[in-house]
Enzyme design. Structure first.
Site, mmCIF file in Angstrom:
data_model
loop_
_atom_site.group_PDB
_atom_site.id
_atom_site.type_symbol
_atom_site.label_atom_id
_atom_site.label_comp_id
_atom_site.label_asym_id
_atom_site.label_seq_id
_atom_site.Cartn_x
_atom_site.Cartn_y
_atom_site.Cartn_z
ATOM 1 C CG HIS A 73 117.571 2.152 -23.429
ATOM 2 N ND1 HIS A 73 117.571 1.284 -24.502
ATOM 3 C CD2 HIS A 73 116.373 1.993 -22.821
ATOM 4 C CE1 HIS A 73 116.437 0.618 -24.522
ATOM 5 N NE2 HIS A 73 115.686 1.027 -23.506
ATOM 6 N N GLY A 103 104.269 -0.014 -35.588
ATOM 7 C CA GLY A 103 105.251 -0.800 -36.332
ATOM 8 C C GLY A 103 106.626 -0.855 -35.696
ATOM 9 C CG HIS A 137 114.680 3.110 -34.278
ATOM 10 N ND1 HIS A 137 114.178 2.394 -33.214
ATOM 11 C CD2 HIS A 137 114.001 2.693 -35.368
ATOM 12 C CE1 HIS A 137 113.240 1.568 -33.649
ATOM 13 N NE2 HIS A 137 113.102 1.734 -34.943
HETATM 14 P P1 5GP Z 1 111.258 -0.340 -36.296
HETATM 15 O O1 5GP Z 1 110.338 -1.291 -36.998
HETATM 16 O O2 5GP Z 1 111.449 -0.724 -34.851
HETATM 17 O O3 5GP Z 1 110.861 1.101 -36.469
HETATM 18 O O4 5GP Z 1 112.648 -0.445 -37.032
HETATM 19 C C1 5GP Z 1 113.673 -1.287 -36.603
HETATM 20 C C2 5GP Z 1 114.638 -1.374 -37.758
HETATM 21 O O5 5GP Z 1 115.830 -1.956 -37.284
HETATM 22 C C3 5GP Z 1 114.140 -2.246 -38.909
HETATM 23 O O6 5GP Z 1 114.048 -1.468 -40.103
HETATM 24 C C4 5GP Z 1 115.185 -3.354 -39.008
HETATM 25 O O7 5GP Z 1 115.490 -3.712 -40.349
HETATM 26 C C5 5GP Z 1 116.380 -2.749 -38.289
HETATM 27 N N1 5GP Z 1 117.227 -3.723 -37.622
HETATM 28 C C6 5GP Z 1 116.814 -4.748 -36.827
HETATM 29 N N2 5GP Z 1 117.869 -5.442 -36.356
HETATM 30 C C7 5GP Z 1 118.985 -4.824 -36.876
HETATM 31 C C8 5GP Z 1 120.383 -5.075 -36.744
HETATM 32 O O8 5GP Z 1 120.843 -5.996 -36.053
HETATM 33 N N3 5GP Z 1 121.226 -4.253 -37.423
HETATM 34 C C9 5GP Z 1 120.768 -3.216 -38.186
HETATM 35 N N4 5GP Z 1 121.680 -2.462 -38.812
HETATM 36 N N5 5GP Z 1 119.448 -2.940 -38.334
HETATM 37 C C10 5GP Z 1 118.568 -3.745 -37.679
HETATM 38 ZN ZN ZN Z 2 118.964 0.719 -25.935
#
Ligand code: 5GP
Ligand code: ZN
Length: 109
Positions: free
Chosen positions: A46, A91, A98
């Protein structure tokens, strides 16, 4: 971390469309894809954000897996985009580091 969504996905507590896993990273399909192929690659350790990660070995392994997953698992030979959103202003919505891999069509910048 017990209350982290992506740690729960790694642990199998929340279902995900896994595309790759090894000792260091886990990769799965984004639930709201922004391209025909949209996969998230995460370290199993993490780490909240890229800015929090002063670990060249972890970052090197993560990016090397991104490269091989894109080419060898997702078969994105024509090309792909790699995105890391950092903190709210960048964002970031989920605070477990990730890398987004986006591909499957010509992506406008
Ligand atoms: P961030 O905006 O933090 O860079 O991207 C987070 C990503 O995680 C988003 O594109 C969103 O669609 C994805 N995401 C959020 N919750 C879940 C989930 O429960 N499962 C999956 N597979 N993707 C998720
Ligand atoms: Zn985590």
């Amino acid at each position: 971390m017990s209350n982290c969504l992506f740690c729960k996905i790694i642990a199998g507590e929340i279902p995900s469309g896994k595309v790759y896993e090894d000792d260091d990273v886990y990769a799965f399909k984004d639930i709201h894809p922004k391209a025909p192929t949209h996969v998230l690659v995460i370290p199993k350790a993490h780490v909240a954000t890229l800015s929090d990660c002063d670990d060249p070995a972890l970052l090197g392994t993560l990016m090397n897996r991104v490269r091989t997953i894109a080419d060898d698992v997702l078969m994105l030979a024509p090309g792909y985009r790699v995105v890391i959103n950092v903190r709210e202003g960048g964002g970031q919505e989920v605070f477990h580091l990730h890398v987004h891999i986006l591909g499957g069509k010509k992506l406008p910048f």
